[in-house]
Design a protein around this motif. Structure first.
Motif, mmCIF file in Angstrom:
data_model
loop_
_atom_site.group_PDB
_atom_site.id
_atom_site.type_symbol
_atom_site.label_atom_id
_atom_site.label_comp_id
_atom_site.label_asym_id
_atom_site.label_seq_id
_atom_site.Cartn_x
_atom_site.Cartn_y
_atom_site.Cartn_z
ATOM 1 N N THR A 1 0.990 -1.741 0.042
ATOM 2 C CA THR A 1 0.193 -0.504 -0.020
ATOM 3 C C THR A 1 0.975 0.929 -0.077
ATOM 4 O O THR A 1 2.082 1.276 0.781
ATOM 5 C CB THR A 1 -0.922 -0.102 1.009
ATOM 6 O OG1 THR A 1 -1.780 -0.913 1.719
ATOM 7 C CG2 THR A 1 -1.570 1.720 0.828
ATOM 8 N N GLN A 2 0.712 1.551 -0.781
ATOM 9 C CA GLN A 2 2.004 3.120 -1.140
ATOM 10 C C GLN A 2 0.782 4.526 -1.076
ATOM 11 O O GLN A 2 -1.036 4.192 -1.582
ATOM 12 C CB GLN A 2 2.143 3.148 -2.813
ATOM 13 C CG GLN A 2 2.746 2.175 -2.232
ATOM 14 C CD GLN A 2 3.441 2.232 -4.370
ATOM 15 O OE1 GLN A 2 2.157 2.404 -5.250
ATOM 16 N NE2 GLN A 2 4.436 1.453 -4.655
ATOM 17 N N ILE A 3 1.248 5.329 -0.366
ATOM 18 C CA ILE A 3 0.464 7.280 -0.306
ATOM 19 C C ILE A 3 1.493 8.180 -1.595
ATOM 20 O O ILE A 3 3.122 7.555 -1.675
ATOM 21 C CB ILE A 3 0.255 7.648 0.448
ATOM 22 C CG1 ILE A 3 -0.268 6.995 1.770
ATOM 23 C CG2 ILE A 3 0.153 8.961 1.026
ATOM 24 C CD1 ILE A 3 0.149 7.383 3.458
ATOM 25 N N THR B 1 -3.976 7.206 -2.598
ATOM 26 C CA THR B 1 -3.050 5.853 -1.622
ATOM 27 C C THR B 1 -4.005 4.829 -2.786
ATOM 28 O O THR B 1 -4.715 4.396 -2.763
ATOM 29 C CB THR B 1 -4.164 6.173 0.018
ATOM 30 O OG1 THR B 1 -4.317 6.800 0.362
ATOM 31 C CG2 THR B 1 -4.109 4.126 -0.163
ATOM 32 N N VAL B 2 -2.386 3.803 -3.186
ATOM 33 C CA VAL B 2 -3.467 2.964 -3.783
ATOM 34 C C VAL B 2 -2.477 1.260 -3.340
ATOM 35 O O VAL B 2 -1.273 1.631 -2.814
ATOM 36 C CB VAL B 2 -2.024 3.322 -5.163
ATOM 37 C CG1 VAL B 2 -2.261 2.172 -6.025
ATOM 38 C CG2 VAL B 2 -2.617 4.474 -5.889
ATOM 39 N N THR B 3 -3.124 0.622 -3.486
ATOM 40 C CA THR B 3 -2.275 -0.740 -3.724
ATOM 41 C C THR B 3 -1.948 -1.824 -4.724
ATOM 42 O O THR B 3 -3.023 -1.760 -5.461
ATOM 43 C CB THR B 3 -3.716 -2.288 -2.861
ATOM 44 O OG1 THR B 3 -3.837 -1.150 -1.447
ATOM 45 C CG2 THR B 3 -3.292 -3.285 -2.462
ATOM 46 N N THR B 4 -0.619 -1.820 -4.732
ATOM 47 C CA THR B 4 -0.493 -2.386 -5.695
ATOM 48 C C THR B 4 0.724 -4.229 -5.591
ATOM 49 O O THR B 4 0.438 -3.956 -4.454
ATOM 50 C CB THR B 4 0.565 -1.493 -6.857
ATOM 51 O OG1 THR B 4 0.487 -1.887 -8.031
ATOM 52 C CG2 THR B 4 1.162 -1.334 -5.594
ATOM 53 N N THR B 5 0.475 -4.842 -6.491
ATOM 54 C CA THR B 5 0.983 -6.146 -6.193
ATOM 55 C C THR B 5 2.808 -5.374 -7.271
ATOM 56 O O THR B 5 3.571 -4.343 -7.750
ATOM 57 C CB THR B 5 0.893 -6.970 -7.759
ATOM 58 O OG1 THR B 5 -0.364 -7.030 -7.034
ATOM 59 C CG2 THR B 5 2.058 -8.174 -7.266
ATOM 60 N N LEU B 6 3.937 -5.726 -6.173
ATOM 61 C CA LEU B 6 5.349 -5.907 -6.396
ATOM 62 C C LEU B 6 5.616 -6.771 -7.257
ATOM 63 O O LEU B 6 5.478 -8.055 -6.612
ATOM 64 C CB LEU B 6 6.216 -5.816 -5.012
ATOM 65 C CG LEU B 6 5.918 -4.411 -3.915
ATOM 66 C CD1 LEU B 6 6.159 -4.409 -2.243
ATOM 67 C CD2 LEU B 6 6.819 -3.430 -4.410
ATOM 68 N N PRO B 7 7.047 -6.499 -8.315
ATOM 69 C CA PRO B 7 7.862 -7.841 -8.379
ATOM 70 C C PRO B 7 8.344 -8.458 -7.863
ATOM 71 O O PRO B 7 9.019 -7.992 -6.755
ATOM 72 C CB PRO B 7 8.582 -6.708 -9.375
ATOM 73 C CG PRO B 7 9.117 -6.072 -8.328
ATOM 74 C CD PRO B 7 7.532 -5.196 -7.452
#
Length: 341
Positions: A4-6, A23-29
């Protein structure tokens, strides 16, 4: 692994608003060779971060719209594909406002979890402490018996400046906002005197606290504090300029007459030394001495510190506004996740 990133959604005009962030939730490599997956424990809040939220020319590149808000972090290694780091290591990184990150292991630094709380790597034993140590000793050069005044004295830089000045035999006077902060400066940090810049009698109080004038002024604030302090500088006074937080949210130039000619006249007639600095200028010359000295001072109680901790990444924006408004006491941090140490 999700994070989760701001992120910066717009460049703030004046005080940063909630709408300036997303605020975004994303998948990391998956970590590649030489990389580590980090889980954020503490995220640092620092005044310089406001400057990176602007395209105005500065000493650091501005964030682009959509970037994660960057800043210092203390993290735990949860996966490693590098011989440099092992799972469970606690490291100093620069991953900013996010719960997890994948970075090159060479961009991390091990944190000694045995000597002090991990959070101090972002405070008194980290960049703010080093800023105080190097700026004061390299530019301020306090001598025994001299008077050192520091603005924003209840913050992590200012509180360290005053305590190091006293260790060097100087008299320390702190300027802070509010009676409680002034009380802490004297009772908790051992300053010789403290002055409330919000008081209607601030100018007179400053004069009473500095009867012999001011030999070193460690500048963190700007604004009306600087105006009052510079009128009390002694001949050959030194002014390390670390920050100008009073102006970071400004949207226009100050009203009133131009005070620059009067200040420059004092620079000339008093033979003042005024030097701005960025702390990493002194890493090579003062890094080892800082680690040795400040580590020992914190361990034996000669230098004390306070932390202002906000729980939850979702509260980072409001805590950052509080920092810019001077609501924090001590080092401002966001506790993002549990501390394994």
């Amino acid at each position: 692994m999700e994070t989760t990133q701001i992120r910066l959604a717009a460049y703030p005009v004046g005080v940063p608003a909630d709408s300036d962030f997303e605020t975004v939730t994303t998948t990391l490599p998956e970590p590649a060779d030489g990389q580590v997956l980090l889980r954020t424990i503490h995220a640092s809040l620092d005044p310089y971060m406001r400057g990176r939220m602007s395209t105005a020319k500065s000493y650091a590149e501005p964030l682009a719209i959509g970037d994660v808000v960057l800043g210092g972090t203390v993290c735990e290694v949860v996966e490693s594909r590098s011989e440099r780091r092992s799972v469970g290591d606690v490291v100093l990184a620069f991953t900013g406002w996010q719960t997890h990150a994948v970075v090159d292991a060479r961009q991390t630094k091990l944190v000694d979890t045995s000597s002090a709380p991990t959070s101090t790597a972002l405070g008194v034993l980290g960049m703010p402490g080093f800023t105080a140590y190097a700026g004061l000793l390299e530019i301020g050069r306090p001598e025994p018996g001299e008077t050192v005044v520091v603005a924003a004295a209840a913050g992590p830089v200012g509180s360290a400046v005053g305590q190091v000045a006293r260790l060097k035999g100087a008299r320390a006077v702190g300027v802070a906002g509010g009676a409680e902060k002034c009380r802490l400066l004297v009772e908790e940090f051992g300053f010789d005197a403290a002055v409330d810049h919000r008081s209607e009698t601030f100018v007179d109080d400053l004069a009473a606290a500095t009867p012999d004038g001011i030999d070193v002024y460690f500048e963190n604030v700007g604004g009306h504090v600087t105006e009052a302090v510079t009128r009390r500088l002694n001949r050959y006074a030194r002014v390390p300029v670390c920050g100008l937080i009073a102006d970071y949210n400004a949207t226009s130039t100050p009203e009133g007459p131009d005070r620059l000619p009067g200040f420059m006249r004092r620079v000339l007639t008093l033979s003042l030394t005024v030097r701005g600095f960025i702390q990493d200028e002194f890493t090579a010359s003062h890094g080892e001495a800082f680690a040795r000295d400040m580590g020992a001072w914190v361990a034996d109680g000669s230098v004390r510190y306070l932390e202002d901790v906000t729980d939850g990444l979702e509260n980072a924006v409001e805590a950052f506004r509080g920092l810019l408004d001077g609501r924090n006491v001590g080092k401002a941090l966001v506790r993002v996740g549990p501390d394994p140490s």
